[in-house]
Design an enzyme around this catalytic site. Structure first.
Site, short mmCIF file in Angstrom:
data_model
loop_
_atom_site.label_atom_id
_atom_site.label_comp_id
_atom_site.label_asym_id
_atom_site.label_seq_id
_atom_site.Cartn_x
_atom_site.Cartn_y
_atom_site.Cartn_z
N LYS A 11 33.05 -12.29 -32.10
CA LYS A 11 34.38 -11.69 -32.08
C LYS A 11 35.39 -12.52 -31.28
O LYS A 11 35.01 -13.44 -30.55
CB LYS A 11 34.27 -10.27 -31.51
N PHE A 59 39.67 4.86 -33.06
CA PHE A 59 39.76 3.46 -32.60
C PHE A 59 39.98 2.46 -33.73
O PHE A 59 40.09 1.26 -33.48
CB PHE A 59 38.49 3.07 -31.83
N ARG A 87 19.82 -6.95 -33.70
CA ARG A 87 20.35 -5.79 -32.97
C ARG A 87 19.76 -5.74 -31.56
O ARG A 87 20.45 -5.41 -30.60
CB ARG A 87 20.13 -4.51 -33.76
N ARG A 104 25.32 -9.11 -25.25
CA ARG A 104 26.38 -8.27 -24.67
C ARG A 104 26.27 -8.17 -23.15
O ARG A 104 27.28 -8.12 -22.46
CB ARG A 104 26.38 -6.90 -25.33
N ASN A 114 33.12 -6.57 -27.08
CA ASN A 114 31.68 -6.71 -26.85
C ASN A 114 31.07 -7.94 -27.52
O ASN A 114 29.86 -8.00 -27.73
CB ASN A 114 30.94 -5.42 -27.23
N HIS A 117 29.19 -8.65 -33.51
CA HIS A 117 28.87 -7.59 -34.48
C HIS A 117 27.60 -8.02 -35.18
O HIS A 117 27.40 -9.20 -35.46
CB HIS A 117 29.98 -7.44 -35.53
#
EC number: 2.7.4.6
Length: 140
Positions: A11, A59, A87, A104, A114, A117
């Site tokens: 991100k 959000f 994950r 993270r 964070n 994704h």
């Protein structure tokens, strides 16, 4: 165990801090292969489509704005049980609750920023990958 693919986005908070290499190292150390990667500036239309599942959530607008605020790195990862493995490697959405050594925990700034994704299922991975890559772009 089955070899599968998953989709990843590094991100804007991660790319702004030049963390692509550091995050890729964590991914590869976990035994996942990066079989496609591209740095892009996500358009508002792309972000809205990608996060459409959250359209009714409070959000959503902030998420779309954040994801279009700077470059992102979209990736296809491959490996045994790649979805679950990635994950685990990403860690909890809230970096304060993420396990030590996860992406993270190491790099995220907040719940919203964070850093990464990852697809939540093999089915969603296929859909997400297809939004950004043609099969010919994926080299294993």
């Amino acid at each position: 165990m089955a070899i599968e693919r998953t989709f990843s986005i590094l991100k804007p908070d991660a790319t702004a801090r030049n963390l692509t290499g550091a995050i890729n190292a964590v991914i590869e150390e976990a035994g996942l292969r990066i079989v496609a990667q591209r740095r892009i500036r996500m358009s508002e239309a792309q972000a809205k489509t990608f996060y459409e599942v959250h359209a009714e959530r409070p959000f959503y607008g902030e998420l779309v704005s954040f994801m279009t605020s700077g470059p992102v790195v979209v990736q296809v990862l491959e490996g045994e049980n790649a979805v679950a493995k990635y994950r685990e490697v990403m860690g909890a959405t809230n970096p304060a609750q993420a396990a030590e050594g996860t992406i993270r925990k190491k790099f995220a700034l907040s719940v919203g920023e964070n850093s990464v994704h990852g697809s939540d299922s093999a089915e969603n991975a296929k859909v997400e990958i297809a939004q950004f890559f043609d099969e010919k772009d994926i080299v294993g």
